[in-house]
Every structure is written in structure tokens, then in C-alpha cells.
Design a protein around this motif. Sequence first.
Motif, PDB file in Angstrom:
ATOM      1  N   ALA A  19       0.831  -1.210   0.000  1.00  0.00           N
ATOM      2  CA  ALA A  19       0.000   0.000   0.000  1.00  0.00           C
ATOM      3  C   ALA A  19       0.864   1.259   0.000  1.00  0.00           C
ATOM      4  O   ALA A  19       0.602   2.204  -0.757  1.00  0.00           O
ATOM      5  CB  ALA A  19      -0.921  -0.007   1.208  1.00  0.00           C
ATOM      6  N   LEU A  20       1.898   1.289   0.817  1.00  0.00           N
ATOM      7  CA  LEU A  20       2.778   2.454   0.876  1.00  0.00           C
ATOM      8  C   LEU A  20       3.514   2.667  -0.437  1.00  0.00           C
ATOM      9  O   LEU A  20       3.627   3.797  -0.929  1.00  0.00           O
ATOM     10  CB  LEU A  20       3.782   2.286   2.026  1.00  0.00           C
ATOM     11  N   TYR A  21       4.017   1.584  -1.014  1.00  0.00           N
ATOM     12  CA  TYR A  21       4.753   1.699  -2.280  1.00  0.00           C
ATOM     13  C   TYR A  21       3.827   2.151  -3.396  1.00  0.00           C
ATOM     14  O   TYR A  21       4.183   3.021  -4.201  1.00  0.00           O
ATOM     15  CB  TYR A  21       5.388   0.350  -2.631  1.00  0.00           C
ATOM     16  N   THR A  22       2.631   1.588  -3.456  1.00  0.00           N
ATOM     17  CA  THR A  22       1.681   1.960  -4.511  1.00  0.00           C
ATOM     18  C   THR A  22       1.270   3.416  -4.382  1.00  0.00           C
ATOM     19  O   THR A  22       1.165   4.135  -5.385  1.00  0.00           O
ATOM     20  CB  THR A  22       0.441   1.049  -4.436  1.00  0.00           C
ATOM     21  N   LEU A  23       1.035   3.869  -3.156  1.00  0.00           N
ATOM     22  CA  LEU A  23       0.640   5.263  -2.946  1.00  0.00           C
ATOM     23  C   LEU A  23       1.719   6.220  -3.436  1.00  0.00           C
ATOM     24  O   LEU A  23       1.424   7.263  -4.021  1.00  0.00           O
ATOM     25  CB  LEU A  23       0.362   5.499  -1.459  1.00  0.00           C
ATOM     26  N   ALA A  24       2.979   5.856  -3.217  1.00  0.00           N
ATOM     27  CA  ALA A  24       4.091   6.734  -3.604  1.00  0.00           C
ATOM     28  C   ALA A  24       4.391   6.691  -5.101  1.00  0.00           C
ATOM     29  O   ALA A  24       5.043   7.600  -5.612  1.00  0.00           O
ATOM     30  CB  ALA A  24       5.346   6.351  -2.826  1.00  0.00           C
ATOM     31  N   VAL A  76       1.954   5.276  -7.865  1.00  0.00           N
ATOM     32  CA  VAL A  76       0.866   5.382  -8.850  1.00  0.00           C
ATOM     33  C   VAL A  76      -0.353   6.134  -8.323  1.00  0.00           C
ATOM     34  O   VAL A  76      -1.350   6.265  -9.031  1.00  0.00           O
ATOM     35  CB  VAL A  76       0.436   3.984  -9.360  1.00  0.00           C
ATOM     36  N   GLY A  77      -0.312   6.596  -7.087  1.00  0.00           N
ATOM     37  CA  GLY A  77      -1.362   7.460  -6.593  1.00  0.00           C
ATOM     38  C   GLY A  77      -2.454   6.757  -5.810  1.00  0.00           C
ATOM     39  O   GLY A  77      -2.478   5.536  -5.655  1.00  0.00           O
ATOM     40  N   LEU A  78      -3.388   7.566  -5.316  1.00  0.00           N
ATOM     41  CA  LEU A  78      -4.383   7.098  -4.364  1.00  0.00           C
ATOM     42  C   LEU A  78      -5.387   6.112  -4.965  1.00  0.00           C
ATOM     43  O   LEU A  78      -5.740   5.116  -4.339  1.00  0.00           O
ATOM     44  CB  LEU A  78      -5.130   8.300  -3.774  1.00  0.00           C
TER      45      LEU A  78
END
Length: 257
Positions: free
Chosen positions: A215-220, A222-224
Motif C-alpha cells: 500500500a505504501l509503495y503503490t501510494l508513492a 501510482v497514486g491514491l
Amino acid sequence: MLYVTHLLSPLLMLVLPLFLGFLLHRRLKVGWSLFGVGALTFIGSQLLHIPFNAGLTALLANKVVPAPPGDWTLWVNAAVLGLSAGLFEEVARYLVYRFGTNSARTWRGGLMFGAGHGGVEAMIVGALAGLAAMSMIALRARGASAAPLPPELSAQLTAYWSHPWYYPLLGSLERVFVLCFHLSGAVLVLQVFTRRSLLWLGAAILWHAVFDAVALYTLATVGLYWTEAVIGVGALLSVGMVFALKPARVEVVAQRR
């Protein structure tokens, strides 16, 4: 409409965990006390988890601990933060199962325990989001009659009110997904006692680490929106784990390990 959703989302974060607890209480005939035990378990874990992360950040800032290479920084940060969350929260669950109430040591009890653990997290996030929303509404209501805001605060205010109307509701949707995850975490740790193997604690820690780190990697990266989709997949896997580990027979309290 954005005013409404900015206030509705925190309200949902406060109410949905209680609604889940109500459903578990009515459908599975499990007491509310385990919801409170789960809530206290989360709070207790954070009393150690938050200082640990702060201390680790200070060690990195002061170069006591070497920083990862530039290309690996995001991966390492996500992995370390995910692993620390898994260690503190899942070990806290284990300790409550081990030394706390025996009534949590059933599939039904574990679900209420997990609902309280994830529920109080959602309620804390909801309370903070509600305070932020009221603050932003008050700042916007000042209008041009008040003194100009500092540039940074003005930029935050503009960004806060620039999203589509449904954007704030993603926060409450995420809390639903995370609640599903906490149910799976509680049931996974429960297997330490029902199956008498500490390997299940390791599995719970690893699952927690992967869930948070991705979740942290994806947020940083490709966005929310994509992050919520990824967390949603994790929630579906969590629900699958919960039902896969449901016992076939009427439960009895597991023996102490």
C-alpha cells in the motif's frame, strides 16, 4: 457537495466499526467486551510502535543507521514500515491471546477481537479527519474579510477543496478494507493456539508487512486511486482467509500454549 462528503467520510469511519461489532454481536452471539479488548490492544501496540518508528527515523537522520541506496529507498522504507507494523500489532495480538482473555480464542471471538483492533484505528483516523474537515471549513469561511493566510496554508486549503466530491469517501472505503485485513490478522494469530504452531504468528506478521508495504509503495508511485484498488484486493484476500480458517465444528476455547 464536497462539504457534505468531507464531513460524511469521518462520520462513516466512526460508525462503521460499531456497525460491524453490532453485526458480529447479533449474528455470532459474541460479547462486546472483546471489541474493547481489541481496541486496547491496538492502542497498546502503538504506544511502542510510534516511538520505535520515530527513533528509527532519528537514527537515519543522524546517520547512525546507514540509509539505503537511492534506487532502493522507497522499497526499503515501505518494507521496514510494513514489517514494524506487523511485528508490533501481531505480537500484541498474540500476547493478548496468550495472557489475556480466553474468550477470544475462538473463530467468533477472534473476529470481534479483530473488529475492535481495526475499529479503534478507523475511529481515531475518523476523528482526526473530522477535526481537519472542520478546520478547513472554518478557514474557507473566513473569506477575504480576514488577513491573508500564510502561503503554505493557503496552498493546502486550495488543494483540499479542489478534489471531486467523491474523493473524501475514499478514506472511509479504505477503512472498510483495513477492517477486513484486521479480521484476517486476528484469525491468523488465533491459529497459533488452535493449531499449536508459532509459524502462524510469523504468517500473520508477514501478511501484515506485505499488506502495508504494498500500500505504501503503490501510494508513492501510482497514486491514491490505484492504492485503494490494491488495498481492496488485499481486503478480498483477507475475507477469503477468514472463511478458509473457519472451523467446521462448534468451537471450544483453545488451550493455552
